[in-house]
Design a protein around this motif. Sequence first.
Motif, PDB file in Angstrom:
ATOM      1  N   GLU A  13       0.939  -1.279   0.135  1.00  0.00           N
ATOM      2  CA  GLU A  13       0.076   0.065   0.007  1.00  0.00           C
ATOM      3  C   GLU A  13       0.806   1.397  -0.003  1.00  0.00           C
ATOM      4  N   GLN A  14       2.009   1.199   0.899  1.00  0.00           N
ATOM      5  CA  GLN A  14       2.888   2.339   0.863  1.00  0.00           C
ATOM      6  C   GLN A  14       3.426   2.494  -0.467  1.00  0.00           C
ATOM      7  N   ALA A  15       4.074   1.754  -1.138  1.00  0.00           N
ATOM      8  CA  ALA A  15       4.735   1.739  -2.339  1.00  0.00           C
ATOM      9  C   ALA A  15       3.648   2.103  -3.565  1.00  0.00           C
ATOM     10  N   CYS A  16       2.340   1.718  -3.377  1.00  0.00           N
ATOM     11  CA  CYS A  16       1.272   2.493  -4.505  1.00  0.00           C
ATOM     12  C   CYS A  16       1.268   3.869  -3.969  1.00  0.00           C
ATOM     13  N   TRP A  17       1.151   4.227  -2.835  1.00  0.00           N
ATOM     14  CA  TRP A  17       1.247   5.768  -2.519  1.00  0.00           C
ATOM     15  C   TRP A  17       2.399   6.415  -3.117  1.00  0.00           C
ATOM     16  N   ASP A  18       3.463   5.794  -2.971  1.00  0.00           N
ATOM     17  CA  ASP A  18       4.869   6.355  -3.292  1.00  0.00           C
ATOM     18  C   ASP A  18       4.661   6.705  -4.816  1.00  0.00           C
ATOM     19  N   HIS A  19       4.272   5.515  -5.665  1.00  0.00           N
ATOM     20  CA  HIS A  19       4.242   5.552  -7.109  1.00  0.00           C
ATOM     21  C   HIS A  19       3.292   6.911  -7.453  1.00  0.00           C
ATOM     22  N   LEU A  20       2.226   6.814  -6.841  1.00  0.00           N
ATOM     23  CA  LEU A  20       1.038   7.731  -7.181  1.00  0.00           C
ATOM     24  C   LEU A  20       1.636   9.229  -7.001  1.00  0.00           C
ATOM     25  N   ALA A  21       2.303   9.540  -6.147  1.00  0.00           N
ATOM     26  CA  ALA A  21       2.914  10.731  -5.510  1.00  0.00           C
ATOM     27  C   ALA A  21       3.777  11.252  -6.727  1.00  0.00           C
ATOM     28  N   GLN A  22       4.435  10.451  -7.426  1.00  0.00           N
ATOM     29  CA  GLN A  22       5.356  10.764  -8.399  1.00  0.00           C
ATOM     30  C   GLN A  22       4.622  10.862  -9.902  1.00  0.00           C
ATOM     31  N   GLN A  23       3.346  10.705  -9.964  1.00  0.00           N
ATOM     32  CA  GLN A  23       2.742  10.765 -11.364  1.00  0.00           C
ATOM     33  C   GLN A  23       1.924  11.953 -10.914  1.00  0.00           C
ATOM     34  N   GLU A  24       1.400  12.537 -12.528  1.00  0.00           N
ATOM     35  CA  GLU A  24       0.703  13.804 -12.496  1.00  0.00           C
ATOM     36  C   GLU A  24      -0.651  13.622 -13.229  1.00  0.00           C
ATOM     37  N   LEU A  25      -0.757  12.391 -14.003  1.00  0.00           N
ATOM     38  CA  LEU A  25      -2.009  12.214 -14.818  1.00  0.00           C
ATOM     39  C   LEU A  25      -2.271  10.834 -14.471  1.00  0.00           C
ATOM     40  N   GLY A  26      -3.670  10.707 -14.274  1.00  0.00           N
ATOM     41  CA  GLY A  26      -4.095   9.406 -14.265  1.00  0.00           C
ATOM     42  C   GLY A  26      -5.778   9.222 -15.008  1.00  0.00           C
ATOM     43  N   ARG A  27      -6.337   8.490 -14.487  1.00  0.00           N
ATOM     44  CA  ARG A  27      -7.780   8.061 -15.324  1.00  0.00           C
ATOM     45  C   ARG A  27      -8.709   7.912 -14.291  1.00  0.00           C
ATOM     46  N   LEU A  28      -9.841   8.645 -14.262  1.00  0.00           N
ATOM     47  CA  LEU A  28     -10.958   8.449 -13.265  1.00  0.00           C
ATOM     48  C   LEU A  28     -12.049   7.635 -13.904  1.00  0.00           C
ATOM     49  N   VAL A  29     -12.448   6.677 -13.452  1.00  0.00           N
ATOM     50  CA  VAL A  29     -13.750   5.834 -14.176  1.00  0.00           C
ATOM     51  C   VAL A  29     -14.744   6.052 -13.147  1.00  0.00           C
ATOM     52  N   THR A  30     -15.863   6.493 -13.641  1.00  0.00           N
ATOM     53  CA  THR A  30     -17.128   6.640 -12.957  1.00  0.00           C
ATOM     54  C   THR A  30     -18.298   5.676 -13.656  1.00  0.00           C
ATOM     55  N   ARG A  31     -19.381   5.428 -13.105  1.00  0.00           N
ATOM     56  CA  ARG A  31     -20.334   4.757 -13.248  1.00  0.00           C
ATOM     57  C   ARG A  31     -21.616   5.243 -12.859  1.00  0.00           C
ATOM     58  N   VAL A  32     -22.431   5.160 -13.824  1.00  0.00           N
ATOM     59  CA  VAL A  32     -23.934   5.607 -13.466  1.00  0.00           C
ATOM     60  C   VAL A  32     -24.835   4.503 -14.262  1.00  0.00           C
ATOM     61  N   GLY A  33     -25.517   4.010 -13.483  1.00  0.00           N
ATOM     62  CA  GLY A  33     -26.464   3.075 -14.119  1.00  0.00           C
ATOM     63  C   GLY A  33     -25.375   1.800 -14.929  1.00  0.00           C
ATOM     64  N   ASP A  34     -25.732   1.667 -16.102  1.00  0.00           N
ATOM     65  CA  ASP A  34     -24.958   0.914 -16.782  1.00  0.00           C
ATOM     66  C   ASP A  34     -24.012   1.473 -17.622  1.00  0.00           C
ATOM     67  N   VAL A  35     -23.677   2.726 -17.758  1.00  0.00           N
ATOM     68  CA  VAL A  35     -22.823   3.658 -18.272  1.00  0.00           C
ATOM     69  C   VAL A  35     -21.704   3.770 -17.634  1.00  0.00           C
ATOM     70  N   LEU A  36     -20.556   3.207 -18.023  1.00  0.00           N
ATOM     71  CA  LEU A  36     -19.053   3.596 -17.637  1.00  0.00           C
ATOM     72  C   LEU A  36     -18.462   4.787 -18.344  1.00  0.00           C
ATOM     73  N   ASP A  37     -17.717   5.608 -17.744  1.00  0.00           N
ATOM     74  CA  ASP A  37     -17.105   6.595 -18.396  1.00  0.00           C
ATOM     75  C   ASP A  37     -15.548   6.523 -17.908  1.00  0.00           C
ATOM     76  N   ILE A  38     -14.767   6.931 -18.618  1.00  0.00           N
ATOM     77  CA  ILE A  38     -13.177   7.425 -18.156  1.00  0.00           C
ATOM     78  C   ILE A  38     -12.786   8.603 -18.600  1.00  0.00           C
ATOM     79  N   PHE A  39     -12.112   9.376 -17.646  1.00  0.00           N
ATOM     80  CA  PHE A  39     -11.622  10.605 -17.936  1.00  0.00           C
ATOM     81  C   PHE A  39     -10.186  10.749 -17.441  1.00  0.00           C
ATOM     82  N   PRO A  40      -9.379  11.371 -18.277  1.00  0.00           N
ATOM     83  CA  PRO A  40      -8.057  11.527 -17.730  1.00  0.00           C
ATOM     84  C   PRO A  40      -7.958  13.036 -17.111  1.00  0.00           C
TER      85      PRO A  40
END
Length: 145
Positions: A13-40
Amino acid sequence: MEERGDPVTHLSEQACWDHLAQQELGRLVTRVGDVLDIFPVNFVVDAETIVFRTAEGSKLTELTINDEVLFEADDHTERDAWSVVVRGTAHRLETGAEIEAADALPLKPWIPTLKFNYVRIKAHALSGRAFSRDEEPDRGGVQPY
């Protein structure tokens, strides 16, 4: 034939946070009903949460309808790579104190647009892997099961 070690390492878990802290861009996945969306989104890690800014629109609307999200970030070089997935809940920051604290974070839009809304993702579970990149192993012979 040279024996190779496992090219996949599970991250703590700590290594995950350490890697995330080094990055600036990620992808957010949302879901409303049957619809999934992904956003940078560009983001920062703040006290083992993820914070990003967004304008009014579908991303913010979808988070209001369903706050359960996935978030993924990764990176690679010629020699290695990593990927971290966060399962959590997202909420828009609304109090003056929350917004003031978020304004102090090193978080600026990547593109010249106004983004007045801050969103914080609280992680419920993290999983991450690191990968050693190398040539494909010999495909001949008996394959392990």
